[in-house]
Design a protein around this motif. Structure first.
Motif, PDB file in Angstrom:
ATOM      1  N   PRO A  71       0.800  -1.226   0.000  1.00 30.78           N
ATOM      2  CA  PRO A  71       0.000   0.000   0.000  1.00 30.78           C
ATOM      3  C   PRO A  71       0.836   1.281   0.000  1.00 30.78           C
ATOM      4  O   PRO A  71       1.920   1.319   0.579  1.00 30.78           O
ATOM      5  CB  PRO A  71      -0.798  -0.087   1.315  1.00 30.78           C
ATOM      6  CG  PRO A  71      -0.615  -1.466   1.831  1.00 30.78           C
ATOM      7  CD  PRO A  71       0.648  -2.008   1.241  1.00 30.78           C
ATOM      8  N   VAL A  72       0.290   2.308  -0.613  1.00 30.51           N
ATOM      9  CA  VAL A  72       0.914   3.631  -0.661  1.00 30.51           C
ATOM     10  C   VAL A  72       1.133   4.179   0.753  1.00 30.51           C
ATOM     11  O   VAL A  72       2.121   4.860   1.029  1.00 30.51           O
ATOM     12  CB  VAL A  72       0.024   4.593  -1.498  1.00 30.51           C
ATOM     13  CG1 VAL A  72       0.411   6.042  -1.285  1.00 30.51           C
ATOM     14  CG2 VAL A  72       0.088   4.233  -2.981  1.00 30.51           C
ATOM     15  N   SER A  73       0.221   3.827   1.664  1.00 30.02           N
ATOM     16  CA  SER A  73       0.303   4.352   3.033  1.00 30.02           C
ATOM     17  C   SER A  73       1.609   3.968   3.727  1.00 30.02           C
ATOM     18  O   SER A  73       2.057   4.666   4.633  1.00 30.02           O
ATOM     19  CB  SER A  73      -0.883   3.855   3.857  1.00 30.02           C
ATOM     20  OG  SER A  73      -0.916   2.451   3.855  1.00 30.02           O
ATOM     21  N   GLU A 129       4.295   6.842   3.865  1.00 29.64           N
ATOM     22  CA  GLU A 129       3.999   8.149   4.441  1.00 29.64           C
ATOM     23  C   GLU A 129       5.148   8.735   5.271  1.00 29.64           C
ATOM     24  O   GLU A 129       5.516   9.895   5.093  1.00 29.64           O
ATOM     25  CB  GLU A 129       2.727   8.055   5.281  1.00 29.64           C
ATOM     26  CG  GLU A 129       1.913   9.319   5.189  1.00 29.64           C
ATOM     27  CD  GLU A 129       0.537   9.132   5.779  1.00 29.64           C
ATOM     28  OE1 GLU A 129      -0.291   8.433   5.158  1.00 29.64           O
ATOM     29  OE2 GLU A 129       0.301   9.671   6.878  1.00 29.64           O
ATOM     30  N   HIS A 186      -5.102   3.827  -9.406  1.00 30.12           N
ATOM     31  CA  HIS A 186      -5.635   4.352  -8.153  1.00 30.12           C
ATOM     32  C   HIS A 186      -4.495   4.694  -7.193  1.00 30.12           C
ATOM     33  O   HIS A 186      -4.532   5.706  -6.479  1.00 30.12           O
ATOM     34  CB  HIS A 186      -6.591   3.322  -7.542  1.00 30.12           C
ATOM     35  CG  HIS A 186      -7.152   3.759  -6.221  1.00 30.12           C
ATOM     36  ND1 HIS A 186      -7.886   4.917  -6.087  1.00 30.12           N
ATOM     37  CD2 HIS A 186      -7.061   3.209  -4.983  1.00 30.12           C
ATOM     38  CE1 HIS A 186      -8.219   5.055  -4.820  1.00 30.12           C
ATOM     39  NE2 HIS A 186      -7.732   4.048  -4.126  1.00 30.12           N
ATOM     40  N   LYS A 187      -3.446   3.860  -7.213  1.00 36.65           N
ATOM     41  CA  LYS A 187      -2.307   4.129  -6.327  1.00 36.65           C
ATOM     42  C   LYS A 187      -1.581   5.412  -6.730  1.00 36.65           C
ATOM     43  O   LYS A 187      -1.068   6.136  -5.886  1.00 36.65           O
ATOM     44  CB  LYS A 187      -1.342   2.938  -6.314  1.00 36.65           C
ATOM     45  CG  LYS A 187      -1.934   1.727  -5.597  1.00 36.65           C
ATOM     46  CD  LYS A 187      -1.036   0.528  -5.674  1.00 36.65           C
ATOM     47  CE  LYS A 187       0.105   0.593  -4.680  1.00 36.65           C
ATOM     48  NZ  LYS A 187       0.948  -0.631  -4.758  1.00 36.65           N
ATOM     49  N   ARG A 191      -3.017   8.030  -7.976  1.00 31.79           N
ATOM     50  CA  ARG A 191      -3.876   9.114  -7.449  1.00 31.79           C
ATOM     51  C   ARG A 191      -3.659   9.293  -5.947  1.00 31.79           C
ATOM     52  O   ARG A 191      -3.512  10.406  -5.451  1.00 31.79           O
ATOM     53  CB  ARG A 191      -5.354   8.802  -7.707  1.00 31.79           C
ATOM     54  CG  ARG A 191      -5.781   9.190  -9.099  1.00 31.79           C
ATOM     55  CD  ARG A 191      -7.285   9.061  -9.290  1.00 31.79           C
ATOM     56  NE  ARG A 191      -7.533   8.659 -10.649  1.00 31.79           N
ATOM     57  CZ  ARG A 191      -7.942   7.458 -11.050  1.00 31.79           C
ATOM     58  NH1 ARG A 191      -8.201   6.523 -10.163  1.00 31.79           N
ATOM     59  NH2 ARG A 191      -8.097   7.189 -12.325  1.00 31.79           N
ATOM     60  N   GLN A 192      -3.637   8.165  -5.239  1.00 33.74           N
ATOM     61  CA  GLN A 192      -3.432   8.223  -3.777  1.00 33.74           C
ATOM     62  C   GLN A 192      -2.096   8.897  -3.451  1.00 33.74           C
ATOM     63  O   GLN A 192      -2.023   9.774  -2.592  1.00 33.74           O
ATOM     64  CB  GLN A 192      -3.377   6.790  -3.218  1.00 33.74           C
ATOM     65  CG  GLN A 192      -4.717   6.141  -3.005  1.00 33.74           C
ATOM     66  CD  GLN A 192      -4.499   4.761  -2.381  1.00 33.74           C
ATOM     67  OE1 GLN A 192      -3.620   3.994  -2.799  1.00 33.74           O
ATOM     68  NE2 GLN A 192      -5.287   4.442  -1.387  1.00 33.74           N
ATOM     69  N   LEU A 193      -1.056   8.476  -4.168  1.00 38.67           N
ATOM     70  CA  LEU A 193       0.280   9.010  -3.910  1.00 38.67           C
ATOM     71  C   LEU A 193       0.338  10.494  -4.246  1.00 38.67           C
ATOM     72  O   LEU A 193       0.961  11.283  -3.524  1.00 38.67           O
ATOM     73  CB  LEU A 193       1.316   8.221  -4.725  1.00 38.67           C
ATOM     74  CG  LEU A 193       2.777   8.579  -4.496  1.00 38.67           C
ATOM     75  CD1 LEU A 193       3.180   8.393  -3.043  1.00 38.67           C
ATOM     76  CD2 LEU A 193       3.684   7.726  -5.399  1.00 38.67           C
ATOM     77  N   THR A 200      -2.034  12.652  -4.016  1.00 37.48           N
ATOM     78  CA  THR A 200      -2.682  13.395  -2.928  1.00 37.48           C
ATOM     79  C   THR A 200      -1.740  13.549  -1.736  1.00 37.48           C
ATOM     80  O   THR A 200      -1.588  14.644  -1.187  1.00 37.48           O
ATOM     81  CB  THR A 200      -3.963  12.640  -2.476  1.00 37.48           C
ATOM     82  OG1 THR A 200      -4.765  12.427  -3.636  1.00 37.48           O
ATOM     83  CG2 THR A 200      -4.749  13.411  -1.446  1.00 37.48           C
ATOM     84  N   VAL A 201      -1.088  12.461  -1.343  1.00 38.52           N
ATOM     85  CA  VAL A 201      -0.199  12.532  -0.169  1.00 38.52           C
ATOM     86  C   VAL A 201       1.013  13.411  -0.445  1.00 38.52           C
ATOM     87  O   VAL A 201       1.433  14.186   0.416  1.00 38.52           O
ATOM     88  CB  VAL A 201       0.328  11.132   0.251  1.00 38.52           C
ATOM     89  CG1 VAL A 201       0.749  11.130   1.718  1.00 38.52           C
ATOM     90  CG2 VAL A 201      -0.667  10.045   0.003  1.00 38.52           C
TER      91      VAL A 201
END
Ligand code: DX5
Ligand code: ZN
Length: 221
Positions: free
Chosen positions: A123-125, A128, A157-158, A160-162, A164-165
């Motif tokens: 996961p991208v999380s 962080e 999708h990953k 996009r998530q990355l 944003t972070v």
């Protein structure tokens, strides 16, 4: 968006190794920004490619940024060799580093830019905490080990998530996507937040590599 133009990084893995300098020249003339060097050890990934000796040969053929992707266990042991070989940026896998922060600082202390890559199932999380220290993240959109695999759609999708972070934690950081990139998915990837696209098959195996490069680089946010 971190860069004005989409960066293209042909992966030398798909090039003709009997004509290494010609292949690098082909990429350079087509407007490539980086040369992506895929280092595999047969341990972290089920394939063996090349080491610092070949990276050095590639670096001697060009002034382009040498972008080295280490798909190897215990990367810390080899980072100095790859910097000496001429790598301007070195990416390690999150999955191979017990002390990721230490590995990232080690790369930087040797004067190279530092990247971290994550596998499709990671996961991208998990990035962080390290994100503020990174120059780039290399999102794998195939399982690492081979060129020519099919893009895994959930990777979009990953990205996009990355995106944003990173906008919050490190807006200067580059998002690179690696695996199954084509002229057809380049625009979607860039719209999602990718700044750099790695392309092996889509560039070196294209009927007209210069045309493929131009199409990929024309993707814009
Ligand atoms: C996969 C490598 C990729 C690969 C890309 O393990 O990290 O860089 O060579 O090749 P294509 O573009 O053919 O998927
Ligand atoms: Zn790669």
């Amino acid at each position: 968006m971190q860069v004005n133009k989409t960066l293209l990084a042909p992966s030398i893995l798909s090039a003709d190794f009997t004509q290494l300098s010609t292949s690098v020249e082909l990429a350079e003339k087509a407007g490539a920004d980086w040369i992506h060097c895929d280092v595999m050890d047969g341990h972290f990934v089920p394939n063996i490619t090349f080491g610092p000796f070949i990276v050095k040969a590639i670096a001697q053929c060009t002034n382009l940024t040498i972008d080295t992707h280490l798909m190897i266990s215990d990367p810390d042991a080899y980072i100095p060799d790859f910097v000496k070989a001429g790598s301007h940026q070195i990416t390690v896998h999150q999955e191979t580093c017990f002390h990721l922060h230490r590995s990232v600082q080690f790369i930087k202390s040797l004067g190279a830019k530092a990247g971290v890559s994550i596998n499709p199932a990671t996961p991208v999380s998990t990035l962080e905490s390290i994100l503020p220290d990174l120059d780039l993240v290399l999102l794998m959109s195939v399982n690492p080990g081979f060129g020519g695999q099919k893009f895994i759609p959930s990777s979009l999708h990953k990205v996009r998530q990355l995106d944003t972070v990173r906008n919050t934690l490190n807006p200067e950081m580059i998002i690179a996507v690696d695996g199954g990139v084509t002229v057809d998915n380049a625009q979607d990837l860039v719209s999602a937040g990718a700044d750099a696209l790695i392309a092996g098959t889509a560039f070196f195996k294209a009927e007209n590599p210069a045309e493929a490069a131009a199409k990929i680089k024309s993707a814009s946010r």
